[in-house]
Design a protein around this motif. Sequence first.
Motif, PDB file in Angstrom:
ATOM      1  N   ASP A  36       0.828  -1.211   0.000  1.00 12.06           N
ATOM      2  CA  ASP A  36       0.000   0.000   0.000  1.00 12.06           C
ATOM      3  C   ASP A  36       0.863   1.263   0.000  1.00 12.06           C
ATOM      4  OD1 ASP A  36      -2.378  -1.417  -0.072  1.00 12.06           O
ATOM      5  OD2 ASP A  36      -2.701  -1.308   2.091  1.00 12.06           O
ATOM      6  N   GLU A  37       1.885   1.268   0.841  1.00  9.67           N
ATOM      7  CA  GLU A  37       2.777   2.434   0.886  1.00  9.67           C
ATOM      8  C   GLU A  37       3.497   2.615  -0.453  1.00  9.67           C
ATOM      9  OE1 GLU A  37       6.699   4.194   3.211  1.00  9.67           O
ATOM     10  OE2 GLU A  37       5.924   2.232   3.803  1.00  9.67           O
ATOM     11  N   ALA A  38       3.948   1.519  -1.046  1.00  6.88           N
ATOM     12  CA  ALA A  38       4.634   1.590  -2.334  1.00  6.88           C
ATOM     13  C   ALA A  38       3.710   2.142  -3.414  1.00  6.88           C
ATOM     14  CB  ALA A  38       5.143   0.210  -2.735  1.00  6.88           C
ATOM     15  N   PHE A  39       2.451   1.703  -3.412  1.00  5.66           N
ATOM     16  CA  PHE A  39       1.481   2.186  -4.392  1.00  5.66           C
ATOM     17  C   PHE A  39       1.253   3.687  -4.234  1.00  5.66           C
ATOM     18  CE2 PHE A  39      -2.880   3.001  -5.841  1.00  5.66           C
ATOM     19  CZ  PHE A  39      -2.792   2.528  -7.141  1.00  5.66           C
ATOM     20  N   HIS A  40       1.084   4.146  -3.003  1.00 10.29           N
ATOM     21  CA  HIS A  40       0.852   5.576  -2.757  1.00 10.29           C
ATOM     22  C   HIS A  40       2.080   6.410  -3.115  1.00 10.29           C
ATOM     23  CE1 HIS A  40      -3.146   5.083  -1.233  1.00 10.29           C
ATOM     24  NE2 HIS A  40      -2.736   4.192  -0.343  1.00 10.29           N
ATOM     25  N   LYS A  41       3.266   5.890  -2.834  1.00  6.59           N
ATOM     26  CA  LYS A  41       4.491   6.608  -3.206  1.00  6.59           C
ATOM     27  C   LYS A  41       4.607   6.721  -4.727  1.00  6.59           C
ATOM     28  CE  LYS A  41       8.345   6.153  -0.722  1.00  6.59           C
ATOM     29  NZ  LYS A  41       9.476   5.523   0.017  1.00  6.59           N
ATOM     30  N   ALA A  42       4.262   5.649  -5.442  1.00  9.32           N
ATOM     31  CA  ALA A  42       4.305   5.670  -6.903  1.00  9.32           C
ATOM     32  C   ALA A  42       3.276   6.662  -7.459  1.00  9.32           C
ATOM     33  CB  ALA A  42       4.061   4.274  -7.460  1.00  9.32           C
ATOM     34  N   GLN A  43       2.090   6.712  -6.867  1.00  3.63           N
ATOM     35  CA  GLN A  43       1.086   7.694  -7.285  1.00  3.63           C
ATOM     36  C   GLN A  43       1.580   9.118  -7.056  1.00  3.63           C
ATOM     37  OE1 GLN A  43      -2.496   6.421  -5.134  1.00  3.63           O
ATOM     38  NE2 GLN A  43      -3.453   6.057  -7.122  1.00  3.63           N
ATOM     39  N   ASP A  44       2.218   9.360  -5.926  1.00  4.22           N
ATOM     40  CA  ASP A  44       2.762  10.690  -5.635  1.00  4.22           C
ATOM     41  C   ASP A  44       3.800  11.094  -6.677  1.00  4.22           C
ATOM     42  OD1 ASP A  44       1.172  11.006  -3.391  1.00  4.22           O
ATOM     43  OD2 ASP A  44       2.761  10.442  -1.973  1.00  4.22           O
ATOM     44  N   ILE A  45       4.674  10.162  -7.031  1.00  2.44           N
ATOM     45  CA  ILE A  45       5.681  10.443  -8.061  1.00  2.44           C
ATOM     46  C   ILE A  45       4.990  10.809  -9.372  1.00  2.44           C
ATOM     47  CG2 ILE A  45       7.440   9.385  -9.541  1.00  2.44           C
ATOM     48  CD1 ILE A  45       8.287   7.750  -7.037  1.00  2.44           C
ATOM     49  N   ILE A  66      -1.741   9.078 -15.482  1.00  2.00           N
ATOM     50  CA  ILE A  66      -2.936   8.243 -15.609  1.00  2.00           C
ATOM     51  C   ILE A  66      -3.104   7.391 -14.351  1.00  2.00           C
ATOM     52  CG2 ILE A  66      -4.078   6.415 -16.939  1.00  2.00           C
ATOM     53  CD1 ILE A  66      -3.900   9.114 -18.380  1.00  2.00           C
ATOM     54  N   ASN A  67      -2.118   6.532 -14.064  1.00  2.00           N
ATOM     55  CA  ASN A  67      -2.205   5.695 -12.870  1.00  2.00           C
ATOM     56  C   ASN A  67      -0.958   4.822 -12.761  1.00  2.00           C
ATOM     57  OD1 ASN A  67      -3.253   4.658 -10.505  1.00  2.00           O
ATOM     58  ND2 ASN A  67      -5.170   3.961 -11.420  1.00  2.00           N
ATOM     59  N   VAL A  68      -0.894   4.085 -11.680  1.00  2.00           N
ATOM     60  CA  VAL A  68       0.138   3.067 -11.503  1.00  2.00           C
ATOM     61  C   VAL A  68      -0.440   1.780 -12.091  1.00  2.00           C
ATOM     62  CG1 VAL A  68       1.529   1.779  -9.849  1.00  2.00           C
ATOM     63  CG2 VAL A  68       0.995   4.200  -9.417  1.00  2.00           C
ATOM     64  N   ALA A  69       0.135   1.316 -13.191  1.00  2.00           N
ATOM     65  CA  ALA A  69      -0.421   0.172 -13.913  1.00  2.00           C
ATOM     66  C   ALA A  69      -0.024  -1.160 -13.297  1.00  2.00           C
ATOM     67  CB  ALA A  69       0.021   0.218 -15.375  1.00  2.00           C
ATOM     68  N   ALA A  70       1.129  -1.218 -12.655  1.00  2.00           N
ATOM     69  CA  ALA A  70       1.595  -2.474 -12.066  1.00  2.00           C
ATOM     70  C   ALA A  70       2.558  -2.172 -10.925  1.00  2.00           C
ATOM     71  CB  ALA A  70       2.284  -3.329 -13.115  1.00  2.00           C
ATOM     72  N   LEU A  71       2.597  -3.085  -9.975  1.00  2.00           N
ATOM     73  CA  LEU A  71       3.489  -2.949  -8.832  1.00  2.00           C
ATOM     74  C   LEU A  71       4.007  -4.349  -8.484  1.00  2.00           C
ATOM     75  CD1 LEU A  71       4.522  -0.854  -6.759  1.00  2.00           C
ATOM     76  CD2 LEU A  71       2.618  -1.529  -5.302  1.00  2.00           C
ATOM     77  N   TYR A  72       5.320  -4.513  -8.552  1.00  2.00           N
ATOM     78  CA  TYR A  72       5.943  -5.815  -8.310  1.00  2.00           C
ATOM     79  C   TYR A  72       6.871  -5.723  -7.112  1.00  2.00           C
ATOM     80  CZ  TYR A  72       4.502  -6.384 -13.172  1.00  2.00           C
ATOM     81  OH  TYR A  72       3.779  -6.414 -14.332  1.00  2.00           O
ATOM     82  N   LYS A  73       6.747  -6.660  -6.189  1.00  2.00           N
ATOM     83  CA  LYS A  73       7.675  -6.726  -5.060  1.00  2.00           C
ATOM     84  C   LYS A  73       8.921  -7.469  -5.521  1.00  2.00           C
ATOM     85  CE  LYS A  73       8.174  -8.120  -0.272  1.00  2.00           C
ATOM     86  NZ  LYS A  73       7.538  -8.776   0.885  1.00  2.00           N
ATOM     87  N   LEU A  74      10.078  -6.878  -5.274  1.00  2.00           N
ATOM     88  CA  LEU A  74      11.344  -7.504  -5.637  1.00  2.00           C
ATOM     89  C   LEU A  74      11.894  -8.254  -4.444  1.00  2.00           C
ATOM     90  CD1 LEU A  74      12.908  -4.509  -7.593  1.00  2.00           C
ATOM     91  CD2 LEU A  74      11.623  -6.444  -8.506  1.00  2.00           C
ATOM     92  N   THR A  75      12.278  -9.495  -4.648  1.00  2.00           N
ATOM     93  CA  THR A  75      12.804 -10.287  -3.534  1.00  2.00           C
ATOM     94  C   THR A  75      14.280 -10.019  -3.321  1.00  2.00           C
ATOM     95  OG1 THR A  75      13.122 -12.152  -5.044  1.00  2.00           O
ATOM     96  CG2 THR A  75      11.079 -12.095  -3.765  1.00  2.00           C
ATOM     97  N   GLU A  76      14.990  -9.692  -4.410  1.00  2.00           N
ATOM     98  CA  GLU A  76      16.393  -9.314  -4.281  1.00  2.00           C
ATOM     99  C   GLU A  76      16.786  -8.419  -5.453  1.00  2.00           C
ATOM    100  OE1 GLU A  76      19.149 -12.613  -4.546  1.00  2.00           O
ATOM    101  OE2 GLU A  76      17.682 -13.778  -5.632  1.00  2.00           O
ATOM    102  N   LEU A  77      17.759  -7.569  -5.220  1.00  2.00           N
ATOM    103  CA  LEU A  77      18.251  -6.685  -6.281  1.00  2.00           C
ATOM    104  C   LEU A  77      19.466  -7.348  -6.917  1.00  2.00           C
ATOM    105  CD1 LEU A  77      17.989  -3.222  -4.498  1.00  2.00           C
ATOM    106  CD2 LEU A  77      16.404  -4.246  -6.125  1.00  2.00           C
ATOM    107  N   ILE A  78      19.236  -7.882  -8.125  1.00  2.00           N
ATOM    108  CA  ILE A  78      20.333  -8.533  -8.842  1.00  2.00           C
ATOM    109  C   ILE A  78      20.403  -7.967 -10.248  1.00  2.00           C
ATOM    110  CG2 ILE A  78      20.312 -10.676  -7.520  1.00  2.00           C
ATOM    111  CD1 ILE A  78      18.618 -11.939  -9.709  1.00  2.00           C
ATOM    112  N   ASP A  79      21.567  -8.002 -10.831  1.00  2.00           N
ATOM    113  CA  ASP A  79      21.791  -7.469 -12.155  1.00  2.00           C
ATOM    114  C   ASP A  79      20.890  -8.177 -13.178  1.00  2.00           C
ATOM    115  OD1 ASP A  79      23.117  -5.887 -14.095  1.00  2.00           O
ATOM    116  OD2 ASP A  79      24.436  -7.565 -14.594  1.00  2.00           O
ATOM    117  N   GLY A  80      20.160  -7.396 -13.937  1.00  2.00           N
ATOM    118  CA  GLY A  80      19.302  -7.944 -14.977  1.00  2.00           C
ATOM    119  C   GLY A  80      17.940  -8.420 -14.533  1.00  2.00           C
ATOM    120  N   ALA A  81      17.621  -8.237 -13.252  1.00  2.00           N
ATOM    121  CA  ALA A  81      16.332  -8.706 -12.748  1.00  2.00           C
ATOM    122  C   ALA A  81      15.187  -7.947 -13.390  1.00  2.00           C
ATOM    123  CB  ALA A  81      16.262  -8.558 -11.240  1.00  2.00           C
TER     124      ALA A  81
END
Length: 81
Positions: A36-45, A66-81
């Motif tokens: 929820d926080e991530a979605f609201h932060k993306a809307q603010d941006i 227009i809107n936030v079309a998609a929101l994905y939780k990342l499990t780890e930050l890796i090159d090329g993810a």
Amino acid sequence: MNWYLAKIVYEIRCGEENHSGQFDEQLRLIAASGKDEAFHKAQDIGQKEEEIFFNQKEQMVQWKFINVAALYKLTELIDGA
């Protein structure tokens, strides 16, 4: 803190009202405690980056959030993810 990838969509209008709009999708990395926080932060941006300006032909150009079309939780930050 979790990392999310948000897809933010804008409509780009140039010139007269009857002109068909173009769309731009931007991917943004968001740090948030939950979805929820991530979605609201993306809307603010998206809302803060709306813009109106005149191009070289002196036509009004509008970037409209227009809107936030998609929101994905990342499990780890890796090159090329």
